[in-house]
Design a protein around this motif. Structure first.
Motif, short mmCIF file in Angstrom:
data_model
loop_
_atom_site.label_atom_id
_atom_site.label_comp_id
_atom_site.label_asym_id
_atom_site.label_seq_id
_atom_site.Cartn_x
_atom_site.Cartn_y
_atom_site.Cartn_z
N GLY A 74 0.92 -1.08 -0.01
CA GLY A 74 -0.04 -0.06 -0.12
C GLY A 74 0.87 1.28 -0.01
O GLY A 74 2.29 1.25 -0.34
N SER A 75 0.37 2.24 0.44
CA SER A 75 1.03 3.69 0.46
C SER A 75 2.32 3.74 1.35
O SER A 75 3.47 4.10 0.90
CB SER A 75 0.19 4.82 0.76
N ALA A 92 5.13 1.49 -0.80
CA ALA A 92 5.28 2.18 -1.85
C ALA A 92 6.62 3.12 -1.52
O ALA A 92 7.56 3.31 -2.41
CB ALA A 92 4.31 2.92 -2.44
N LEU A 143 8.44 3.17 1.40
CA LEU A 143 9.63 2.44 1.96
C LEU A 143 10.25 1.68 1.11
O LEU A 143 11.66 1.16 1.40
CB LEU A 143 9.11 1.57 3.33
N GLY A 144 10.00 1.34 0.01
CA GLY A 144 10.74 0.56 -0.91
C GLY A 144 10.66 -0.84 -0.52
O GLY A 144 11.63 -1.59 -0.76
N LEU A 145 9.75 -1.59 0.27
CA LEU A 145 9.65 -3.03 0.59
C LEU A 145 8.57 -3.42 -0.08
O LEU A 145 7.51 -3.12 -0.31
CB LEU A 145 9.12 -2.72 2.17
N TYR A 184 11.36 0.86 10.39
CA TYR A 184 12.28 -0.15 10.02
C TYR A 184 12.53 -1.15 11.05
O TYR A 184 13.60 -1.86 10.79
CB TYR A 184 13.37 0.24 9.25
N SER A 231 16.01 -2.38 1.80
CA SER A 231 15.54 -1.28 1.98
C SER A 231 15.64 -0.81 3.62
O SER A 231 14.91 -1.81 4.38
CB SER A 231 13.97 -1.10 1.38
N ASP A 237 19.87 2.47 -0.74
CA ASP A 237 19.33 1.04 -0.07
C ASP A 237 18.00 0.32 -0.71
O ASP A 237 17.09 0.86 -0.62
CB ASP A 237 19.00 1.70 1.50
N THR A 260 15.36 -1.01 -2.66
CA THR A 260 14.27 -0.18 -3.81
C THR A 260 13.79 0.98 -2.88
O THR A 260 12.56 1.51 -3.07
CB THR A 260 13.33 -1.14 -4.29
N HIS A 261 14.50 1.36 -1.89
CA HIS A 261 13.92 2.78 -1.16
C HIS A 261 14.42 4.03 -1.64
O HIS A 261 13.80 4.64 -2.16
CB HIS A 261 14.39 2.52 0.17
N ARG A 310 12.25 7.23 -6.21
CA ARG A 310 11.78 7.72 -5.00
C ARG A 310 12.41 8.94 -4.39
O ARG A 310 11.49 10.00 -3.90
CB ARG A 310 11.84 6.51 -3.99
N PRO A 321 4.55 1.38 -8.52
CA PRO A 321 4.14 1.02 -7.46
C PRO A 321 2.48 0.99 -7.00
O PRO A 321 2.02 2.02 -7.48
CB PRO A 321 4.76 1.63 -6.11
N VAL A 322 1.85 0.14 -6.33
CA VAL A 322 0.57 0.18 -5.91
C VAL A 322 0.68 1.33 -4.58
O VAL A 322 1.66 1.19 -3.84
CB VAL A 322 0.00 -1.07 -5.36
N GLY A 323 -0.31 2.29 -4.60
CA GLY A 323 -0.32 2.85 -3.27
C GLY A 323 0.57 4.30 -3.40
O GLY A 323 1.04 4.70 -2.53
N ILE A 324 0.56 5.00 -4.55
CA ILE A 324 1.31 6.05 -4.67
C ILE A 324 0.56 7.35 -5.06
O ILE A 324 0.64 8.33 -5.47
CB ILE A 324 2.24 5.91 -5.89
N HIS A 341 -1.14 9.27 -3.20
CA HIS A 341 -0.60 10.69 -2.68
C HIS A 341 0.70 11.17 -2.93
O HIS A 341 1.24 12.41 -2.46
CB HIS A 341 -0.91 10.51 -1.11
N TRP A 342 1.63 10.48 -3.98
CA TRP A 342 2.78 11.22 -4.27
C TRP A 342 2.77 12.34 -4.79
O TRP A 342 1.81 12.49 -5.71
CB TRP A 342 3.55 10.22 -5.02
#
Lengths: 435, 320
Positions: free
Chosen positions: A191-192, A195, A197-199, A268, B108, B129, B131-132, B176, B199-202, B204-205
């Motif tokens: 989810g957001s 997205a 945190l890149g996890l 984290y 990450s 780090d 995919t962060h 990112r 990504p899913v969940g963006i 609000h980006w």
């Protein structure tokens, strides 16, 4: 065995009264005068039937560095439990009569709670062929709950066969609902937050798709299905639909999914890494409401202790899981009772009566009444305390509520007529456990 | 500012300060003697759990030109390959007196963990780090944009500039960091990517998104000031993110034809290393619009600025 009189407790949150316990049984509920029994002052305390956990990882055999049957059951007693179902993902896996009997005997030997082993559905949890479910059911351990927990019984044919097969001995398959391909490498709720945190995400649909399939299968073959650790609002909708259709499905929610959200992952800190992952605030609200309206039947801890080094590392390599036995009732009070969603009577239903029924533990989850086995938990709902993993009975230090002010405290646990916990500390185990 | 873990930690003033100091650092690099005495006696450790020669040598050059002592600690040929935990490595670096640890890690959040787990006292700089994030890459990209697009660069932000970031956003730490930093600096960002690599969940980006590179190049989201191409790994097609490398190139690659439709003066950027022929053709990579080599040079100046601001601020016992 001794006799005890619990003075001034409020059974299921009702009016205060006395409870007389003699030779492992409740012999009187009502004013008790001069009985000669040892007095347990329970003024202001709630009396509940002893709690029954359908989902506990005791780690023995194989991972005694994380927890043992002894330490895990001491933790259980401290948390107000009088029965725990020990999950099968040990090493060796509890997929034979020999292993489940070993765990069962260890439980009896230590005598803190009734240890009910869960048998693996498939050999080695590998999801390829059925374990000897009948042999485990017929063993001294009398297994009725079967689960590959930690792994999903993904193969739909195997799942169908397991659901059908356990009907012969009134068993239930407890499914860890996780579509494996949709969750490869998954680290947290998708989810957001993931997205940002890149996890790698663990999408809600991976849980919901399996639950949807399994309720349809259970309905088709007329079997009993239990769903482990329900974590999403979508899962709740599917369960509500299935129950409406008369499908024989039950479901559990963990204390942590009733309280915590994926926002915590921003730290984290791997103490918040768990499977299924912490979800969103909307999911937390949905599972709370589902527990209140009965769509979700029970609370089960998924107590998952890990050695310190498994969490004292970077997120991606940390183990999944959280401890829960000693904090579950406090979390349920905070999330459900203090919010007005559940009465204490309903807490007894969700944490004792129903789990005992699902696990077919005939002697537990009973009414607090004369003639019943004396499995009781006394709770002080006004108590506030800070969770400090270092002082807990579990070997696991991975409590997600460490440092948190907890609501309500287990003051005493009475297992088969013996106070295993008294004044909030471990007292005495049962020397001779009744069969 | 104690650590640099994410571009989200930077206010606009802090970001501009880093770019301004980088400008001063770049000026010193035109002198015959490039070395400054600023960080003499300080120790900077480059802790690299992933191969990244270009980022490591960029940080190494930056630290050395500030006269810091540099220790390179790479996963290969160290105790890491024998299975030492991040915690034990951190305790070792602490015992050795590292003032700053520049960390590149495949997981990450590993730099965040190093900064906050209490294992080490020094300053942590995230050099990428998982995919962060990759904050110094975003800073050098912003520096490059400002230098090329803003006449009076010192003290300026990137207000009114529009940047398209094209490619594998899902797996990109560069994307990112850039979305956040470019927004902080007032620029507009358009992400252009196949739907599978968003990504899913963006929702609000602070950016817009498109699946159509031709539309964006043609001004569908407004005139572009720069196109930033992301590296795409061929292996992704095995996970069905796209059907084939050729199809990816056709739909999302920057070739001469698309480049020539960009507004005059619009830049072509790439964080490197490039897959020539996949996400970018040689004509685009080697064109006068391309800033790809400049980005590398600017990387040293920006990393000098980051190390200077983090470590000299600390020395004076105040926030930089």
């Amino acid at each position: 065995m001794g006799s005890y009189v619990i003075k001034g407790a409020r059974p299921l949150g009702g009016p205060a009264t006395d409870i007389l316990i003699e030779d492992g049984l409740v012999t009187q509920v009502g004013p008790v005068t001069a009985s000669g029994a040892q007095v347990i002052d329970a003024d202001g305390l709630i009396a509940l039937p002893g709690l029954v956990d359908l989902h506990t990882h005791l780690r023995e055999p194989g991972r005694e560095d994380a927890e043992t049957v002894e330490t895990g059951t001491r933790a259980a007693a401290m948390g107000g439990w009088t029965a725990v179902h020990a999950m099968a993902n040990t090493d060796p896996v509890a997929d034979t009569a020999g292993v489940v009997e070993q765990v069962w005997r260890l439980g009896r030997e230590y005598g803190w709670v009734d240890v009910r082993p869960v048998g693996a559905v498939t050999v080695g949890l590998a999801g390829e062929r059925l374990a000897e479910l009948g042999a485990m059911a017929d063993s001294a351990a009398g297994v009725r709950v079967f689960s590959d927990d930690g792994h999903c019984v993904w193969d739909p044919v195997l799942m169908r066969r397991a659901l059908e097969y356990v009907k012969a001995f009134d068993g239930v398959v407890a499914q860890h609902a996780q579509e494996p391909r949709l969750t490869e490498g998954a680290q947290m709720h998708e989810g957001s937050v993931s997205a940002e945190l890149g996890l790698t995400g663990w999408p809600a649909v991976a849980e919901e798709a399996i639950i949807a399939r399994d309720v349809l299968l259970a309905g088709h073959v007329g079997s009993r299905l239990h769903v482990c650790h329900v974590s999403t609002a979508g899962s709740v909708e599917i369960l509500r639909w299935a129950k409406g259709r008369g499908i024989d499905v039950t479901a559990e929610v963990t204390p942590h999914h009733l309280l915590l959200t994926d926002e915590l992952v921003r730290s984290y800190d791997p103490v918040f890494k768990v499977n299924p992952p912490l979800r969103t605030a909307a999911d937390v609200q949905a599972v709370r409401e589902a527990l209140a309206d009965g769509t979700i039947d029970i609370v089960a801890t998924d107590h998952a202790p890990h050695p310190v080094e498994a969490k004292d590392c970077e997120w991606g390599v940390a183990s999944m899981g959280m401890t829960g036995l000693e904090t579950a009732l406090s979390i349920v009070q905070e999330a459900m009772v203090d919010t007005g969603l559940l009465t204490w009577d309903q807490v007894a239903d969700r944490m004792s009566v129903k789990p005992a029924r699902i696990g077919r533990v005939a002697s537990q989850g009973r009414p607090i009444a004369a003639g019943e086995p004396a499995h009781l938990t006394l709770v002080d709902p006004t108590a506030r305390w800070e969770c400090d993993p270092a002082t807990q009975a579990t070997m696991g230090r991975n409590s997600p509520v460490r440092g948190r002010t907890m609501h309500g405290r287990v003051v005493a646990t009475i297992y088969a007529g013996r106070p295993t916990v008294l004044d909030g500390v471990l007292n005495e185990a049962l020397s001779e456990v009744p069969l | 500012m104690r650590h640099l873990l994410s571009t989200a930690d930077l206010s606009q003033a802090e970001a501009i300060q880093i770019l301004d100091v980088a400008d001063q650092m770049a000026a010193t690099q035109k002198r015959e003697i490039k070395k400054l005495p600023t960080l003499r006696g300080r120790t900077v450790v480059n802790l690299f759990y992933e191969d990244s020669t270009r980022t490591r040598i960029s940080f190494e050059a930056a630290a050395k030109r500030l006269s810091a002592d540099v220790i390179n600690f790479s996963a290969k040929g160290s105790s890491v390959s024998k299975g030492e935990s991040l915690k034990d490595t951190a305790l070792t670096l602490k015992a050795m007196g590292a003032d700053a640890v520049v960390v590149r890690h495949s997981v990450s959040g590993a730099p965040h963990r190093l900064a906050h787990a209490g294992w080490i006292d020094g300053t942590i700089v995230n050099a990428g780090d998982g995919t962060h994030e990759h904050p110094t890459q975003a800073l050098l990209d912003a520096y490059t944009l400002r230098q090329r697009l803003v006449p009076d660069a010192i003290g300026a932000d990137l207000k009114g500039k529009r940047v398209a970031i094209v490619g594998d956003v899902l797996h990109s730490r560069v994307a990112r960091s850039n979305v956040t930093l470019l927004n902080t600096l007032g620029a507009e960002v358009v992400l252009v990517t196949p739907p599978t690599l968003l990504p899913v969940g963006i929702d609000h980006w602070p950016c817009t998104t498109s699946y159509d590179l031709d539309d964006v190049v043609n001004g569908g989201h407004g005139d572009l000031d720069a196109v930033m191409m992301l590296r795409v790994q061929r292996e992704r097609m095995h996970d069905a993110f796209f059907p084939s490398a050729r199809e990816y190139s056709r739909r999302y690659g920057l070739d001469a034809r698309r480049m020539n439709r960009l507004p005059e003066g619009a830049l072509v950027m790439h964080p490197g290393p490039m897959n020539r022929g996949l996400e970018i053709t040689a004509e685009a990579a080697d064109s006068p619009r391309s800033t790809i080599v400049e980005q590398v040079a600017n990387g040293v100046a920006v990393r000098m600025a980051v190390l200077y601001l983090l470590l000299s601020g600390q020395a004076e016992g105040k926030d930089a």
